[in-house]
Design an enzyme around this catalytic site. Structure first.
Site, PDB file in Angstrom:
ATOM      1  N   TYR A  93     -10.350   7.010 -45.657  1.00 40.77           N
ATOM      2  CA  TYR A  93      -9.710   8.032 -44.915  1.00 40.77           C
ATOM      3  C   TYR A  93      -9.405   7.418 -43.400  1.00 40.77           C
ATOM      4  CZ  TYR A  93      -7.279  11.098 -47.524  1.00 40.77           C
ATOM      5  OH  TYR A  93      -6.391  12.272 -48.953  1.00 40.77           O
ATOM      6  N   GLU A  95      -6.986   9.175 -40.522  1.00 42.42           N
ATOM      7  CA  GLU A  95      -5.799   9.275 -40.075  1.00 42.42           C
ATOM      8  C   GLU A  95      -6.263   9.243 -38.794  1.00 42.42           C
ATOM      9  OE1 GLU A  95      -4.667  13.646 -40.872  1.00 42.42           O
ATOM     10  OE2 GLU A  95      -5.288  13.084 -42.897  1.00 42.42           O
ATOM     11  N   ASP A 270      17.238   0.443 -37.371  1.00 44.86           N
ATOM     12  CA  ASP A 270      16.747   0.402 -38.633  1.00 44.86           C
ATOM     13  C   ASP A 270      17.216  -1.059 -39.008  1.00 44.86           C
ATOM     14  OD1 ASP A 270      16.076   0.773 -41.599  1.00 44.86           O
ATOM     15  OD2 ASP A 270      16.869   3.073 -41.903  1.00 44.86           O
ATOM     16  N   THR A 299      11.591  -2.173 -42.744  1.00 45.83           N
ATOM     17  CA  THR A 299      10.367  -2.097 -44.054  1.00 45.83           C
ATOM     18  C   THR A 299       9.953  -3.484 -44.072  1.00 45.83           C
ATOM     19  OG1 THR A 299      11.879  -2.669 -45.356  1.00 45.83           O
ATOM     20  CG2 THR A 299      11.521  -0.503 -45.582  1.00 45.83           C
ATOM     21  N   LYS A 302      11.053  -6.669 -47.116  1.00 46.59           N
ATOM     22  CA  LYS A 302      12.686  -7.225 -47.286  1.00 46.59           C
ATOM     23  C   LYS A 302      12.548  -8.167 -47.183  1.00 46.59           C
ATOM     24  CE  LYS A 302      14.914  -2.472 -47.978  1.00 46.59           C
ATOM     25  NZ  LYS A 302      14.849  -1.382 -47.400  1.00 46.59           N
ATOM     26  N   ARG A 308       5.276  -3.672 -49.788  1.00 47.87           N
ATOM     27  CA  ARG A 308       6.248  -3.078 -50.108  1.00 47.87           C
ATOM     28  C   ARG A 308       5.105  -1.840 -48.861  1.00 47.87           C
ATOM     29  NH1 ARG A 308       9.820  -1.068 -52.837  1.00 47.87           N
ATOM     30  NH2 ARG A 308       9.751  -3.558 -53.098  1.00 47.87           N
TER      31      ARG A 308
HETATM   32  N1  DSN Z   1      16.220   0.547 -50.937  1.00 46.95           N
HETATM   33  C1  DSN Z   1      16.584  -0.059 -50.190  1.00 46.95           C
HETATM   34  C2  DSN Z   1      18.195  -1.027 -50.510  1.00 46.95           C
HETATM   35  O1  DSN Z   1      18.344  -1.450 -51.630  1.00 46.95           O
HETATM   36  O2  DSN Z   1      18.989  -1.345 -49.968  1.00 46.95           O
HETATM   37  C3  DSN Z   1      17.802   0.665 -49.440  1.00 46.95           C
HETATM   38  O3  DSN Z   1      16.453   1.728 -49.087  1.00 46.95           O
END
Ligand code: DSN
Length: 508
Positions: A93, A95, A270, A299, A302, A308
């Site tokens: 943990y 926090e 974003d 994120t 990607k 992830r």
């Molecule tokens: N799930 C992502 C995508 O495929 O674009 C976005 O949240």
């Protein structure tokens, strides 16, 4: 030994003797790569407790190797990134933030969290990085509440003359809570390529904010900045959100910031989809959100090709509010994932990541051109980033759902997506979104993209809309001759055979 170029490094892979290949005889332990040894040992440990999990992990590697993965939001993290996640950091943990924890014994978590944040700041040129969010949605929630804390909560505390919310009277607290629920957000419309977390009702953001959308010019398909400016002037949002998950062109963040400043809104970007292109310096100047937005979320899995997870970058004015993400909206940080973020961000700082990012865009363009040459209609007529949106309704007379299923039958994994003013709605859709980050990691280039365009076109030309059990036209069912699906699956597998995924890993 074979030298195999792959995205993370040139790896040396033990050569399987032909007889071992044919009979699946295991390689001797001396000739296994260190990744193979690590994963075989790890799977043996898992197998001893729940063999079905070990089997599923092995099967997933097999399936990912076989698939022509064109999902624009997916990628393949390096073995180093993956291995950094599978350990006892998961047991801790932590926090709070580095050096200010609510739990004792966090010195090693502090090390990896600081490393990840420092790499992120260097990579993106950001003043501050918060690497605790567990996902993109979580990163956006941290950002929303940081902005609300700065722009709604702080002025209330100042007006009332107290330092923190616990010192507010019941009536002042009730007033502040009402004010939180009375704020406005302007985000890109879903059918123009925006994201559910940018103020849409199915997501918490749509329940928190009064939302209005901006969109694209119907004639060009491109973002309409002047319409956006007019909406912002009239609507006066607290937050303007830029960023997308299905828009194939670039966004001018300098112009977005000008508009936000004009209406006293905070610009939040974003960049989940295109963070890898920013990290790899393909998107610079007006197209790099970091110098222009007060707060940027992403994120990490990607185009950035990490584990992830999520992350927030911000300027100094929001640093303290962002650091309160946990426990405000996040559960305890995941130290094992922060360790993996540090590894992946270190990889993204290497010069070869810039080549990778450029190849993602070159590949997307080659794929788009290959599709258009064969007659496909693309939303906006092409791409400037990592993704392309095929209008399968006008090109092939299919819904997105039918096209997605026909492609999957043929070994090609994509996802359906709405297109602007989509007549088939958000469930069936008229579009197929395809992206190149994953296949670029495997090493495929422009020539292979043209071949893939041919495979996609062949499947979508051969597929037809199906009917329901009662013979009525169906937006869900499709018909594709099995021999076409088999032929394309074989050609896809042949193509991928030249670009092995995780070439250093042999599970036996
Ligand atoms: N799930 C992502 C995508 O495929 O674009 C976005 O949240």
């Amino acid at each position: 030994m074979n030298e195999v170029p792959c995205a993370w490094a040139t790896v040396t892979v033990p050569t399987r003797p032909p007889e071992a290949r044919m009979t699946q005889q295991p390689l001797s332990s001396e000739s296994l790569s260190r990744e193979s040894t690590a994963y075989r040992a790890a799977l043996d440990v898992v197998r001893a407790v729940e063999p079905r999990v070990a089997e599923a992990i092995g099967q997933e590697l097999h399936d990912q190797r076989e698939m022509l993965k064109l999902i624009a939001s997916e990628n393949y993290a390096s073995p180093a990134t993956l291995l950094a996640m599978g350990n006892w950091f998961s047991d801790k943990y932590a926090e709070g933030t580095v050096g200010r924890r609510f739990y004792a014994g966090c010195r090693n978590v502090d090390t990896v969290e600081s490393l990840a944040a420092d790499h992120a700041k260097e990579l993106f040129g950001a003043r501050h990085a918060y690497v605790q969010p567990h996902s993109g949605i979580d990163a956006n929630l941290v950002a929303f509440w940081a902005i609300l804390a700065q722009r709604v909560e702080a002025p209330t505390l100042e007006r009332v003359g107290v330092r923190q919310i616990n010192d507010l009277s019941e009536s002042d607290w009730a007033e502040l809570r009402a004010a939180f629920g009375n704020q406005r957000m302007l985000g890109m419309s879903l059918d123009a390529g925006g994201h559910l977390t940018h103020g849409f009702r199915p997501n918490i953001s749509g329940k928190m904010f009064e939302q209005r959308s901006y969109g694209t010019d119907p004639a060009t398909g491109l973002l309409d900045y002047e319409a956006l400016r007019a909406t912002a002037r009239e609507f006066r949002p607290l937050i303007i959100v830029a960023g997308y998950s299905a828009y194939p062109r670039l966004v001018n963040f300098r112009v977005m910031r000008e508009i936000a400043d004009e209406v006293d809104a905070t610009l939040m970007v974003d960049m989940a989809h295109f963070a890898g292109l920013v990290a790899g310096k393909v998107l610079t100047g007006d197209f790099d959100p970091v110098p222009h937005a007060q707060i940027v979320t992403t994120t990490t899995h990607k185009s950035l090709r990490g584990p992830r997870g999520g992350m927030v970058l911000c300027d100094d004015s929001l640093r303290d509010q962002v650091d309160r993400g946990c426990p405000m909206v996040l559960g305890g940080p995941l130290p094992h994932v922060m360790a993996a973020k540090a590894v992946a961000l270190a990889e993204a700082r290497r010069p070869e990541f810039r080549d990778y990012a450029q190849r993602i865009v070159d590949n997307a363009r080659a794929l788009a051109e290959g599709l258009m040459r064969r007659g496909a209609t693309l939303v906006t007529g092409g791409t400037d980033n990592h993704l392309t949106l095929i209008d399968v309704a006008s090109s092939y007379g299919l819904t997105g759902r039918q096209a997605e299923a026909a492609l999957l039958d043929s070994g090609i994994v994509t996802n359906r997506n709405a297109i602007p003013s989509d007549p088939n709605g958000a469930w069936y859709t008229s579009g197929i979104r395809i992206g190149t980050p994953a296949l670029t990691t495997r090493g495929l280039g422009a020539a292979e993209m043209d071949e893939i365009a041919a495979l996609i076109d062949r499947v979508l030309t051969a597929a037809e809309p199906g009917t329901t059990a009662k013979g009525a036209p169906s937006k869900a069912q499709h018909v594709l001759e099995p021999k076409v699906a088999e032929e394309i699956s074989r050609r896809a597998a042949d193509l991928l055979a030249g670009f092995p995924l995780y070439p250093s890993i042999d599970l036996g």
